[in-house]
Design a protein around this motif. Structure first.
Motif, PDB file in Angstrom:
ATOM      1  N   SER A  90       1.160   6.789  -7.208  1.00 45.74           N
ATOM      2  CA  SER A  90       2.101   5.705  -6.945  1.00 45.74           C
ATOM      3  C   SER A  90       3.320   6.202  -6.170  1.00 45.74           C
ATOM      4  N   VAL A  91       3.796   7.385  -6.533  1.00 44.99           N
ATOM      5  CA  VAL A  91       4.926   7.969  -5.812  1.00 44.99           C
ATOM      6  C   VAL A  91       4.537   8.221  -4.357  1.00 44.99           C
ATOM      7  N   ALA A  92       3.335   8.708  -4.139  1.00 50.20           N
ATOM      8  CA  ALA A  92       2.859   8.953  -2.773  1.00 50.20           C
ATOM      9  C   ALA A  92       2.779   7.651  -1.980  1.00 50.20           C
ATOM     10  N   LEU A  93       2.383   6.562  -2.634  1.00 50.31           N
ATOM     11  CA  LEU A  93       2.317   5.271  -1.949  1.00 50.31           C
ATOM     12  C   LEU A  93       3.710   4.786  -1.560  1.00 50.31           C
ATOM     13  N   LEU A  94       4.660   4.945  -2.455  1.00 50.73           N
ATOM     14  CA  LEU A  94       6.055   4.609  -2.144  1.00 50.73           C
ATOM     15  C   LEU A  94       6.505   5.351  -0.885  1.00 50.73           C
ATOM     16  N   ARG A  95       6.247   6.622  -0.853  1.00 46.78           N
ATOM     17  CA  ARG A  95       6.703   7.444   0.277  1.00 46.78           C
ATOM     18  C   ARG A  95       5.933   7.138   1.555  1.00 46.78           C
ATOM     19  N   ALA A  96       4.661   6.823   1.421  1.00 45.51           N
ATOM     20  CA  ALA A  96       3.871   6.473   2.604  1.00 45.51           C
ATOM     21  C   ALA A  96       4.379   5.188   3.240  1.00 45.51           C
ATOM     22  N   ARG A  98       7.437   4.003   3.082  1.00 43.84           N
ATOM     23  CA  ARG A  98       8.737   4.263   3.699  1.00 43.84           C
ATOM     24  C   ARG A  98       8.587   5.062   4.993  1.00 43.84           C
ATOM     25  N   THR A  99       7.638   5.962   5.031  1.00 40.78           N
ATOM     26  CA  THR A  99       7.380   6.727   6.249  1.00 40.78           C
ATOM     27  C   THR A  99       7.009   5.799   7.405  1.00 40.78           C
ATOM     28  N   LYS A 100       6.328   4.695   7.079  1.00 40.87           N
ATOM     29  CA  LYS A 100       5.925   3.742   8.110  1.00 40.87           C
ATOM     30  C   LYS A 100       7.025   2.735   8.443  1.00 40.87           C
ATOM     31  N   GLY A 101       8.183   2.890   7.822  1.00 42.89           N
ATOM     32  CA  GLY A 101       9.299   2.006   8.128  1.00 42.89           C
ATOM     33  C   GLY A 101       9.255   0.675   7.413  1.00 42.89           C
ATOM     34  N   ILE A 102       8.410   0.562   6.390  1.00 38.79           N
ATOM     35  CA  ILE A 102       8.330  -0.676   5.605  1.00 38.79           C
ATOM     36  C   ILE A 102       9.421  -0.660   4.547  1.00 38.79           C
ATOM     37  N   ARG A 103      10.117  -1.771   4.411  1.00 38.39           N
ATOM     38  CA  ARG A 103      11.181  -1.860   3.406  1.00 38.39           C
ATOM     39  C   ARG A 103      10.567  -1.835   2.011  1.00 38.39           C
ATOM     40  N   VAL A 104      11.046  -0.929   1.170  1.00 37.07           N
ATOM     41  CA  VAL A 104      10.535  -0.769  -0.188  1.00 37.07           C
ATOM     42  C   VAL A 104      11.707  -0.828  -1.160  1.00 37.07           C
ATOM     43  N   ILE A 105      11.625  -1.735  -2.133  1.00 39.13           N
ATOM     44  CA  ILE A 105      12.679  -1.891  -3.121  1.00 39.13           C
ATOM     45  C   ILE A 105      12.091  -1.793  -4.524  1.00 39.13           C
ATOM     46  N   ALA A 106      12.967  -1.603  -5.500  1.00 41.27           N
ATOM     47  CA  ALA A 106      12.543  -1.574  -6.902  1.00 41.27           C
ATOM     48  C   ALA A 106      13.167  -2.760  -7.630  1.00 41.27           C
ATOM     49  N   LEU A 107      12.395  -3.351  -8.534  1.00 43.60           N
ATOM     50  CA  LEU A 107      12.898  -4.369  -9.454  1.00 43.60           C
ATOM     51  C   LEU A 107      12.431  -3.948 -10.840  1.00 43.60           C
ATOM     52  N   THR A 108      13.374  -3.480 -11.651  1.00 46.60           N
ATOM     53  CA  THR A 108      12.986  -2.823 -12.899  1.00 46.60           C
ATOM     54  C   THR A 108      13.855  -3.233 -14.071  1.00 46.60           C
ATOM     55  N   ASN A 109      13.232  -3.386 -15.228  1.00 45.55           N
ATOM     56  CA  ASN A 109      13.965  -3.526 -16.483  1.00 45.55           C
ATOM     57  C   ASN A 109      14.316  -2.117 -16.957  1.00 45.55           C
ATOM     58  N   PHE A 110      15.600  -1.789 -16.878  1.00 38.08           N
ATOM     59  CA  PHE A 110      16.028  -0.415 -17.143  1.00 38.08           C
ATOM     60  C   PHE A 110      17.499  -0.465 -17.533  1.00 38.08           C
ATOM     61  N   GLY A 111      17.890   0.349 -18.513  1.00 30.50           N
ATOM     62  CA  GLY A 111      19.291   0.454 -18.891  1.00 30.50           C
ATOM     63  C   GLY A 111      20.105   1.168 -17.832  1.00 30.50           C
TER      64      GLY A 111
END
Length: 207
Positions: A90-96, A98-111
């Motif tokens: 999954s981390v590799a997919l995130l980075r792949a 972003r390498t292609k210039g696609i906007r990637v954001i996170a939406l997370t339930n987290f303190g």
């Protein structure tokens, strides 16, 4: 419709989140089951995800349930051991992406504090184009407000956002708003979805 923004959940998508597994290993399954039957630790964690102070909230719960005092404190002191390990594909997919210039954001339930700590252990959490953390926002998935806030912040048509999450209630709320969605059941399936949408090649997706 062309996807412009890919939205990642974090827990059980990029990082495994299995508190019960950690407790079973440390205190035994029987003791863990007794504690979880008596104490709604996931509800307490939801309070933290909505912005309540991490350590103070856990300490109050420990005082309220003295028979499980030490075990409840583990939710704070052992937290990073529960939020582990990372999911490498999954981390590799995130980075792949972003390498292609696609906007990637996170939406997370987290303190608030727990996310800041997690960033020090998992550097990839700092690599998003934008990070929407529930504790900072004062609301959690699947409540409608948090999706409103993301849409307002992104200014991207919902149909041009692709969201993956491991919880069907979170997915259903996003889908009801017109987001493209993928229920995360493993990184391979997520990789295949990204390929099918034309965002990555099979090689880029590690397939």
């Amino acid at each position: 419709m062309t996807i412009e923004t890919v939205v990642f959940d974090i827990g059980n998508v990029l990082i495994e989140w299995q508190p019960e597994r950690h407790y079973d290993a440390v205190i035994g399954k029987a003791r863990r089951m007794d504690m979880f039957a008596a104490v709604d630790l996931h509800d307490i964690n939801d309070q933290i995800d909505r912005g309540a102070p991490f350590r103070e909230t856990i300490e109050v719960a420990a005082k309220n349930y003295p028979e499980f005092h030490d075990e409840i404190l583990m939710w704070y002191f052992d937290w990073i051991k529960m939020a582990a390990p990372a999911i490498p594909h999954s981390v590799a997919l995130l980075r792949a992406l972003r390498t292609k210039g696609i906007r990637v954001i996170a939406l997370t339930n987290f303190g608030i504090e727990s996310f800041e700590f997690a960033e020090t252990k998992y550097p990839f959490l700092t690599e998003f184009d934008q990070t929407y953390v529930s504790g900072r926002m004062g609301c959690v998935k699947p409540h409608r407000l948090i999706y409103d806030m993301v849409e307002a912040g992104e200014k991207t048509a919902p149909a041009r956002m692709l969201f993956t999450d491991d919880r069907i209630d979170n997915i259903n709320m996003a889908a009801s708003r017109g987001w493209q969605t993928h229920l995360f059941e493993g990184s391979k399936g997520w990789a295949e979805k990204l390929v099918s949408e034309g965002l990555l090649t099979k090689a880029e997706a590690g397939l």
